[in-house]
Enzyme design. Structure first.
Site, mmCIF file in Angstrom:
data_model
loop_
_atom_site.group_PDB
_atom_site.id
_atom_site.type_symbol
_atom_site.label_atom_id
_atom_site.label_comp_id
_atom_site.label_asym_id
_atom_site.label_seq_id
_atom_site.Cartn_x
_atom_site.Cartn_y
_atom_site.Cartn_z
ATOM 1 C CD GLU A 196 99.327 71.722 77.916
ATOM 2 O OE1 GLU A 196 99.973 70.895 77.238
ATOM 3 O OE2 GLU A 196 98.089 71.687 78.032
ATOM 4 C CG ASP A 226 96.567 73.904 79.646
ATOM 5 O OD1 ASP A 226 97.177 74.164 78.606
ATOM 6 O OD2 ASP A 226 96.600 72.781 80.200
ATOM 7 C CD GLU A 244 92.619 73.029 78.915
ATOM 8 O OE1 GLU A 244 93.012 72.235 78.068
ATOM 9 O OE2 GLU A 244 92.480 72.727 80.114
#
Ligand SMILES: *[C@@H]1O[C@H](CO)[C@@H](O)[C@H](O)[C@H]1NC(C)=O
Ligand SMILES: *[C@@H]1O[C@H](CO)[C@@H](O)[C@H](O)[C@H]1NC(C)=O
Ligand SMILES: *[C@@H]1O[C@H](CO)[C@@H](O)[C@H](O)[C@H]1NC(C)=O
Ligand SMILES: *[C@@H]1O[C@H](CO)[C@@H](O)[C@H](O)[C@H]1NC(C)=O
Length: 280
Positions: A108, A110, A112
């Protein structure tokens, strides 16, 4: 006095320009579909803009049609402008099965945004066939709540680079030769607005609904083929020829590390579990 003809010319130029823009821009549904959130996702401007909403009933999110093996992924985003403690707005790549068991070990990458009381933190994370915990956090030099900015993930076999507009804010090199984990799985793109009480605290729902706006749904990525995964390392894809930051980018990156990075997982006591923290 402005003549009628001049107004006509002005109007026709205006519409001509608009048409050019709309024919060149990729429409949301060409590359993405709704993952969850019912009527809390609103597609406007002929598919050129999407609003993800969250209130006490649900958040919302969208997901790419394709899976990728490398690429230069970006989106324009304006995060919620309210007092948004506890609200998380994202743009990320993940290898997680779309409606399956999340599990822990996966890949993953990310972006955020963590809402705060009149402020925000940009958190980034990388999972590489593991549980992640490679957070780095930033206070950007601009306010991501007032305007659209471009957030970009370059991912190839040499490195992963996070960009905020044209500025590289984080670089994660493929150092598998030094025992560093590196994402190997196909990934798709997701964008969501959600909340996690344990991580970033309770949301004050009276401040909602919280709205994140996304634009520019073009995707520069290599579609992953099970029969030929190596194809995504092909140099015919421009992003696979980007092996290093340019000198100008190196300078910007050094400035970000010195001035905008507020946290790195390498500062934690357990950083010896991450061999990349020992490398330069
Ligand atoms: C907010 O998070 C809690 C758990 O932390 C969850 O139970 C709840 O459903 C979430 N609310 C929304 C609107 O997603
Ligand atoms: C990481 O780099 C090595 C060479 O150092 C290469 O063999 C490998 O394919 C790369 N891994 C990925 C997932 O791109
Ligand atoms: C933001 O919301 C919190 C509750 O979540 C509240 O305590 C705080 O006073 C609010 N701040 C502003 C600036 O409205
Ligand atoms: C990390 O180490 C410092 C001192 O070296 C200690 O005070 C702190 O409690 C440790 N934190 C954790 C989470 O172990």
């Amino acid at each position: 006095m402005v003549s009628f003809q001049a107004i006509l010319v002005f109007i026709s130029i205006f519409f001509f320009v608009n048409q050019c823009v709309s024919t060149n821009e990729v429409q949301f549904y060409q590359n993405y579909y709704q993952k969850y959130g019912g009527d809390h996702i609103i597609v406007t401007d002929q598919g050129k803009e999407v609003c993800l909403m969250m209130d006490q009933y649900t958040g919302s999110g969208f997901i790419s049609n394709q899976h990728f093996g490398s690429g230069d992924f970006s989106i324009d985003l304006k995060i919620p402008n309210k007092n948004s403690t506890g609200v998380i707005t994202t743009f990320y790549l993940t290898s997680l099965p779309i409606n399956g068991d999340p599990g822990i070990r996966h890949d993953e990458i990310d972006f955020e945004f963590l809402g705060g009381d009149g402020k925000y933190t940009l958190n980034t994370n990388i999972f590489a066939n593991d549980g992640g915990s490679r957070e780095q956090q930033f206070n950007l030099e601009f306010d991501p709540t007032t305007d659209f900015h471009t957030y970009r993930i370059l991912w190839n076999q040499y490195h992963i680079v996070f960009y905020a507009d044209d500025v590289p804010i984080r670089v994660f090199k493929n150092n598998t030769n030094y025992g560093v984990n590196y994402p190997t799985n196909k990934m798709h793109i997701e964008a969501t607005i959600w909340n996690d009480t344990n991580w970033v605290g309770d949301v004050d729902w009276s401040q909602g609904p919280f709205k994140a706006y996304y634009r520019d749904f073009s995707i520069n990525g290599c579609q992953y083929q099970e029969s030929n995964p190596q194809e995504c390392y092909n140099n015919n894809y421009y992003w696979n020829t980007i092996t290093n930051l340019s000198p100008d980018e190196v300078q910007k990156y050094e400035d970000v590390k010195a001035e905008q990075m507020t946290f790195s997982y390498c500062m934690r006591n357990n950083s010896m579990n991450f061999p990349e923290c020992m490398l330069n």
